[in-house]
Structures are given as C-alpha cells and as structure tokens.
Scaffold this motif. Sequence first.
Motif, mmCIF file in Angstrom:
data_model
loop_
_atom_site.group_PDB
_atom_site.id
_atom_site.type_symbol
_atom_site.label_atom_id
_atom_site.label_comp_id
_atom_site.label_asym_id
_atom_site.label_seq_id
_atom_site.Cartn_x
_atom_site.Cartn_y
_atom_site.Cartn_z
ATOM 1 N N VAL A 57 -2.005 -5.057 -3.697
ATOM 2 C CA VAL A 57 -2.758 -5.056 -2.444
ATOM 3 C C VAL A 57 -4.088 -5.775 -2.627
ATOM 4 O O VAL A 57 -4.439 -6.700 -1.885
ATOM 5 N N SER A 96 -5.286 3.724 3.700
ATOM 6 C CA SER A 96 -4.774 4.288 2.453
ATOM 7 C C SER A 96 -4.928 5.810 2.440
ATOM 8 O O SER A 96 -4.212 6.515 1.737
ATOM 9 N N TYR A 110 -1.474 -0.764 -5.698
ATOM 10 C CA TYR A 110 -2.835 -1.127 -5.296
ATOM 11 C C TYR A 110 -3.320 -2.425 -5.924
ATOM 12 O O TYR A 110 -4.105 -3.158 -5.323
ATOM 13 N N GLY A 155 -1.118 5.916 2.067
ATOM 14 C CA GLY A 155 -0.976 5.671 0.635
ATOM 15 C C GLY A 155 -0.804 6.965 -0.142
ATOM 16 O O GLY A 155 -1.148 8.044 0.345
ATOM 17 N N MET A 191 -7.270 4.354 -1.573
ATOM 18 C CA MET A 191 -7.584 3.111 -2.272
ATOM 19 C C MET A 191 -9.088 2.862 -2.192
ATOM 20 O O MET A 191 -9.701 3.113 -1.158
ATOM 21 N N LEU A 250 0.834 -1.201 0.000
ATOM 22 C CA LEU A 250 0.000 0.000 0.000
ATOM 23 C C LEU A 250 0.868 1.250 0.000
ATOM 24 O O LEU A 250 0.633 2.187 -0.773
ATOM 25 N N ARG A 251 1.903 1.254 0.856
ATOM 26 C CA ARG A 251 2.769 2.426 0.959
ATOM 27 C C ARG A 251 3.507 2.657 -0.344
ATOM 28 O O ARG A 251 3.807 3.792 -0.720
ATOM 29 N N GLY A 258 2.194 2.171 -3.108
ATOM 30 C CA GLY A 258 1.201 2.542 -4.104
ATOM 31 C C GLY A 258 0.847 1.409 -5.058
ATOM 32 O O GLY A 258 0.207 1.633 -6.082
#
Lengths: 380, 380, 380
Positions: free
Chosen positions: B96, B301, B93, B305, B309, B88-89, B91
């Motif tokens: 994830v 997020s 997605y 993020g 998200m 997530l960090r 990015g």
Amino acid sequence: MSLLWKEIRDSPMLWLLLAVPVVFVAASVAPEAHTVLFILSVLAVIPLAGLLSHATESVAAKTGDAAGGLLNATLGNLTELVIALTALRAGQYTLVKSSVAGAIVTNTLFMLGASFLLGGLKHHTQEFNRANARLQAGLLFLATVGLLVPSAVASRDSGSATDVLHKLSLGLAILLIVGYALGLLFTLKTHREFFASAEHAETEESPWPLGLALSTLAGVTILVALVSEVFVESVQQAAEVFGMTPAFVGFIVVALVGGAAEMASAFSGARKNRLDLSVGIALGSASQIALFVAPVLVVLSYVIGPTPMDLQFPPGVVVMVFLATMTAMFVTNSGRSAWIVGILVLMVYMIFAMTLYVLPDRGHEADPERVGARLGSVPW
Amino acid sequence: MSLLWKEIRDSPMLWLLLAVPVVFVAASVAPEAHTVLFILSVLAVIPLAGLLSHATESVAAKTGDAAGGLLNATLGNLTELVIALTALRAGQYTLVKSSVAGAIVTNTLFMLGASFLLGGLKHHTQEFNRANARLQAGLLFLATVGLLVPSAVASRDSGSATDVLHKLSLGLAILLIVGYALGLLFTLKTHREFFASAEHAETEESPWPLGLALSTLAGVTILVALVSEVFVESVQQAAEVFGMTPAFVGFIVVALVGGAAEMASAFSGARKNRLDLSVGIALGSASQIALFVAPVLVVLSYVIGPTPMDLQFPPGVVVMVFLATMTAMFVTNSGRSAWIVGILVLMVYMIFAMTLYVLPDRGHEADPERVGARLGSVPW
Amino acid sequence: MSLLWKEIRDSPMLWLLLAVPVVFVAASVAPEAHTVLFILSVLAVIPLAGLLSHATESVAAKTGDAAGGLLNATLGNLTELVIALTALRAGQYTLVKSSVAGAIVTNTLFMLGASFLLGGLKHHTQEFNRANARLQAGLLFLATVGLLVPSAVASRDSGSATDVLHKLSLGLAILLIVGYALGLLFTLKTHREFFASAEHAETEESPWPLGLALSTLAGVTILVALVSEVFVESVQQAAEVFGMTPAFVGFIVVALVGGAAEMASAFSGARKNRLDLSVGIALGSASQIALFVAPVLVVLSYVIGPTPMDLQFPPGVVVMVFLATMTAMFVTNSGRSAWIVGILVLMVYMIFAMTLYVLPDRGHEADPERVGARLGSVPW
C-alpha cells in the motif's frame, strides 16, 4: 615559443611555474620532506592549471563552435581530473571522493559567491542570464540526486551491500554521463541561442596558434600528472603537520588549487560586470565535475584502480553538496545580484570549511576500524 | 452500449479489455500460476483505468462546473485507490505504502518529465500556467512535510511509539484531507479564474450520456476491484520470478499501471502544445494522491484493515518523495520548458527506479525480523 | 505618564498588565502552584512584549533612520532574548534551544501564514516586495545551514566530540553575527532604496517622547526578566499537568507568547493590504532570531551559563527549521499571495505542532540517560 614566453611574462601567476622543476628536484632529493613537497606541489599546480585552461580555450577557438565548445566543456576541469586519477591509481578513494565533492562545493559556493561579492562591490546591482544559470543548477541538482541516493540506501549489512552499491554506482555513473552529453547537445546545438552571451565571452583572450596550444595541452597535462603524484603522496602527512583533517585538505585545499585558473576568469568577469560569464564558469564547472568527472572516475576505477570505486559519500558530505546546490538554485533564481548575495553564499562555504577544519578525522584511511565504525553509522 | 463499443473500437488500448475475462478464468483454473496472473492482471487494469477516467470525466461534464470539478478531482485516481484498498484489506501495508509513494513520485517525475520531453521534441520552447503549477507543487510540498515528519520522529523504542505514531498519523491524515478540500475550494470556487485553461481542457473528448457514464463508473470500479485482488495476491511471487524487489513493484510497476490512462492524456496534451493540461494532470494527480488518497487509506485502515495503518515510510522513500517535490518546484518555477527539462526530470526518476531495482528487499513483509532490523535503523 | 496611560487605555491587550503584579505576589505566596504561576506569567509577558515593542519603535523613530533601524532590528526580539537568557542562566539548555528554534519556526510559519490568510480573506490577491522577502529568506537559509551542519556532524563518541562541537558552535555563532551585521548594513545603508516600503511602515503609530520611551524600555525589560524567572521555573511542572511535552512548550507556547506583540502588527498590516510590512516583520524577526539571538546566546553561555551551550539541535528540530525555511523561500518567491497560501503555510506549522504535542518527551533534561540514548541516535 615566444608567445608562450610572452604569456608567462604578462601573467604574474605564471612565475609560479618555477615551482615545477623545484618540486621534481625536491621529490627525488628529499622524498620524506612531506610538508615542503606538499607546499611546492600546490604552488606548481596553480600555474599549470592556468596554462591548461588557456590551451584548451585556444584549441576550442580554432576548431569552430560546436566542436570547440565540446572540447572546452570536456577538458575544462582537466586539472581536477588528473589529480583525482592520480589519487585513484594510488587507491586513495577518500581523497578522490572528497576532492570531487569539494570541487563541486567550492565552485558552487566559493567561486560563485566571490564573483557576486567582487562584482557587487564595484557595481550596485548586476543582472545575469537566468536561462543558463537555471540549466546548470538543474544539472547540478540531478547529479546531487545521483550522489544522494546511493549514499541513502547504503545499508548496515556490509556483505552483499558492497556489491549492490558497486552495481548501482556504475549504472548511475553511466546515466549521469548521458545526462551531461545531452546537456551539451542542448547548450551547444539545439538551443544555443539562449546561451549566446556566456559562450561568446569565454574566448576573450587572444588564442594561441593550434600547434602551440595542442603541444601545451599535452605537455602540461603530463606535468600536472607528475606533480599530482608528489601532491597525493605528501598530502596526508602534510595535513597532519598543519593540523588539518584529510577531509579538509581534499574538500577545500585541493578544490581551491585545482580551480585557481577558472576562478581568475570568473572574478575578472564579475569585475567587468559580465556576471553571465562568472556564473557560467562557476556553475558550469561544478556541474561538469558532478556529471562528468565523478562518473568518469567511477568507470575508470574498474580499469586502473585497485578495486572499483562506488559513489557513496559520507552523509555529511552529501548534506554539504545538497545545500550547495540549493544555495545555487536559490541565488540564481532572480537573475539579479548585489554584494550581500555574495556574502551569503561565501558564508555558507565558510560554515562548511569551518566544520571540516574542526571535525575529527572521520574517514581517515589509515585506520580501517574507524572507517568501519563510520560506515556502520551511516543513517539509512 | 453502442457508444461504449465505439469507444472500444476507436481506442486500441481498449482491446486489452479482453484480458479482463481471461484473468478471472485463469485465476480460478490455475490459482498458483502467479507470474501469468500478475501479467494478465496488469494488462487488464490498464484499459479499465482508461474507461474509469473517461466515465468520471463524462459525469463531471454533465453535472456542471463546481460539482463536476469536485467529482473529477475526487475520482481522478480511483484506480490507484481501489488497488490500494485491496492491498489494505489483505494487510499488505508495505505494498500500500510503496504504491502510494510510487504514484506520487511517478506522476511528479515520469508523467511530468515525459510530457516536457514529448512536448519539447515537437516544440522549441513551451509555456505553461505558473499559477496552477505553483499551487499544485505547494500542496504536494505540504503533503511531503506531512509524510516526512512522522517518519522523522519514529523512534527506536517500539513500545509506546507505535501508539504515538498511529495517533499522529490519524491526525495528520485528517489535516491533509482538510487541506485538499480547501485546495479544491480555491481552484473551483474562490480563485477559479486563475485556473481557467487547465480546467477547460479536461473535458475535451465527447462526453458520454449520464446513464452510460454512471453505470460504467459502477461496473468498472467493481471489475478493477476484482482484478486488483488477483494482482495483489500474485504480485509478490511474480516479482521474485522477475528478480524485482517488492519495493520496485509497488513503487514503479503499480504506479505506472495505475496511471496509464492519465499519462495518455498528459502526453497527448504536451504534443498539442497544451502543456497547461499536462502539468495540471501530472501535478494535480500527484497532489491528489498525497493529500487525499493516502490520508483516506489511513482513515479506512481503522475500518477495513487488520490493524491501523500509519503514515511512516522508510527513510529512502521519504527522501525520494521529497526530492521529487523539490524537482517539481524547481522545474515549474519558470513557467517555461524545453526538452532538456524533460530529460532532467526523467533522469531523476530513472535514478530512483535504478536504486529500487538494485536494492536488496528491505521491507519484505514475509520476514518480520528483517523489518524489525530496518525499523531499528530508522535514523531519527 | 499620561501618554503611557492613554496607550494602556486604548489597547485592550494592555489590561493584561494587571497580571504582572499578580504574578509576583503569587510567586512569593504560593511558589509551588506551578500551573497558576505558568498561566499568570504567560498572561503577564504578552502586554510587556507589546510595550517593549512600542518603546523600541519610539526610540528608533527619534534617533533617525540608520541608528533607529539598527536599534529596532537589534531590540526587536528583546522579549525572546530575555526569556532565553533567564533559561540560560538556569542551565535549561533544552528550553533555550527549543524556544529559539520555535521562535524561528513560529515567525516563519505561523506569523507569515496567518498574515497571508487574514490578508487573503479580505483582499482577493495581494502583492508584496520580493526583494526584502528574498533577502530575509536568504539570511534565514544561511542560519539554517549554520544550525544544520553542527547537528549533522555530531558524532557518537561523546568524548572529544563535545569539545569539537563547542569550538565549532562558537565559531559559527560569530560568523552568523557578522552575517547579521552585514545584512543590516545592506538594508539600512548601501541598498536601502530596495527596502523603502517595509521600513517606512514600521513607525506608523505615534511615537512616544524619548524620555518616556527610554525609561519604558529599561523598566519593562526588567519586568520581563522577573516574569521570565517565574515562567522558567514553573514551565516544566505546568507542562506535565497540561499533558504537554517540554519540547511543545518551548517550541510552540513560548514562541507564541514572545512574539504576540509583533504578530499583532503583522496581522493588522495584512488586513490593511500592506503585506510588505507583514512579510518584513515575520521573516525579519525569524532571521533576527536565527542570526542574532541564537548566536548571542551561545556566546553569552560562556559568561553566564553553568557550561557553554552548543548549537546542536535534535535532528527533528533541524528538519523543522529547514522545512520552515524552504516553505518561506517557496511562498515568497512569486511576490503574490492569496488565502490558500496562508492555509498552506499554517498547515505546515500545524503538522509540526501536532507532532511535538504527540511526541514522547525526547530531550527531557531530568532524565540524562534518555538524553544520552537520544544523542546516540543522532544519525550522522
């Protein structure tokens, strides 16, 4: 021979055997009379399917439990397989697919629903073996997932996608056949005590001697193949004459014709309050087509078809197969039945039949551009 | 410390802990060796997940029933959460989401199916607590509806729709977390008597002292986070080398790696004819990811993020999660199992795995135009 | 008259009857005050629905079992029918359809879920008659299939397709009405012994004399029709003021208003541990709307509507109806309930409500081009 003759005399349906020679004569005399040929071939398939079914059961009864059960389970839908193979060789993949999907839906809904209704009209409530119904419904669900997923991933870019789809379809076909084999192992060997009642009943009529049964099996299979050829050639034009779409013909007409013999057994079981038998035939037959006949056709399409066949069905068909499976899961869950359950299941079938009858001819093979447009509208 | 050492010596899986220092050394020495780093990080996560799981259970055992149950239920999927947070960090997605969906499907199908199969191969038939199975399946169904609906409403006009989707996803995330909390209240407090057998069994191994457990929990979580970073960075290139799509990696590989420790407990429970335990772990873990981990990721997020998200999944993934939930509902309904049920569930999983393996790389993040095209083909 | 007055005095809800004259005065004085008219008409419909329901039950109680049951079952959703007819005559088909779908979903999820929750908060676990729940869920499933299939076949080429869709919708409507009639035959006549408990309880309050009941029935129906006219005219502008989409208004607001009276009975039954009654009202009402009210509206649209109405719903709505039916099938399967089941069902409803609230106004009738674009995106 006199036994075969006795069989024919006792069973009024077998008088239809007279249509068999007539269809061959007609096909060579008037090859363009599609409507007549269509009707004759339908009439001819019905008694042949009945004989095939009885011969299979007779061989099964002779060869002992495990092998017999295996044989019975494998050849139980021989009629559907032969018709589909004929259409496959002719490259009529839409007909093949709709007849496979139609056989699943017709067995699951029409055969099961009419059994519930006919049994329920005679008996207030009826009970049946849940274990078998649940297993067959589970196998059917597995096959439905197998059909649903490739149709769900079919993408717009037709280039590489066709290739991917063929690879996936072949892999899934092999997986489903393995699943079918394991299902047989379970019911015939490791856990046979759960399925006692259903098995016992299947060999109810007096079996034929082995020689007669084997030669009937061989001879009638050839006859079915020959009649199927006439049927497959005439079906499209005849459908147009009757105002039916090819989808309706494959889905409803072929399925009802191919399953006529099994339906007779299922309905008579229901009337005799042996609903185990009816449910076993209906769902067993549906799961056999889904897990065995359809995958075998995919594999054989690499050998005998003009191009490989995939397992992608139009979304509407996938929805119908999925809903039919859900219906079977729902109504067999309680192990009890009354006439309204039969009505409910039959009405789901009628909704499908009505929709297919009214539908414009999506998937008509004579019009590749339309097919292209349809494929483009596949929603995933 | 000697206890920790004993644990490591007794459990062969923990020898894989050697991969942990190796992965850090390798990452700093050869940051471009993606394939090696990928394999090392997978190997390193497996024993760490096992330690994390044991430490959580030990803390839970010390803190008493209600709080312990709560802790266990909340940290039970810590590995999956940490991996997903790392992605997530960064990015990523798609990774994830596919790892979340994959964890749900893998727990529901692979862990449950393999438990049924392993148990069924040893025991003729097995019974399990239906109440717990039904509740977990119900919670899973709720979460599936929550995932399905935003994906179903995602519209073509990307302008305002993104905004709407984010608002909706946040709202649904909060709703699902509340549902999760109420589910815990039900099982741990108001109706705990229905879930007795499943709970009891979870603290079977001898628990560690609280200090060791807490420091292991803290230390190992940090290690998992560090290893996850290597994993997330290397996964895409490594996947290409192995000819796997990113969807396959997230859905299957990450899910199997993250759930390795729980699977070990579930399988051993099934062999010991304690299927309650196996079903509880498999479905409990799936519903926890669906109702707790996924929503928490959406909420977080907004904090960590690069952009918020949403809960929109590709339609194919939604179909898979939905079918997995239906499968769980169906097979747990009777409270009885035999080996064929395991086969059935595993085969559904194999159909999904096969499809994802063969599928062209839809949703590949490196190619935004394709993603756009995909989103455009979302069917609602 | 004094009995009617006693009824009004005893039941606080009936004080809302004061809103009835107010709404008529307001409608003639300030026909442009849409928001006020909307609120007033909502307030006025609630007590009228209550009176209608009580009057129907009183007539039913007098006319004996079979005829009474029939009457009760046929007029049970008279309020919904009258509102929908008013919208139908005004050609507001989106409102008609969303109120029909909303009534199905609201009865299945909100009424059932809140009954489970309210009952479960008072009683640890509750049992109910599975036979009735299963039958109603089955009928609901049948209707869902009927709604799903035409929406699934709706094709892109709008030319001939509209015609096909209308023919199909009319055929399905007649089929569903026949199914409804057969369902009544089953529950009221051939298998009434299975449904004893649910039926008995419905005539619990002291019935009115026949004359009063009949004249109330006639008079209140007219009042509901008049109030509905104000409601239908004001709903769109009012919705915009409140920031609600038309879909939300039809689906949620109209459904809650129309079902207020039945909800009161269902909830009170649940508190009294008579969950049979609650489940019977909730699912019976939902299946009645799906199998009777919706088809009747289709048939009547040929008589009173500006153009025939079809049974095609937007895919999102079909998904919601389908999921609501699945939820009902799942939770009623065990015949047992606790508060968490109520939470689960209510949360599914809240997911739908949230989605519809947030959704941009798809299906807004004032903007035909958008509707066209939407129809083009129908996925099959």
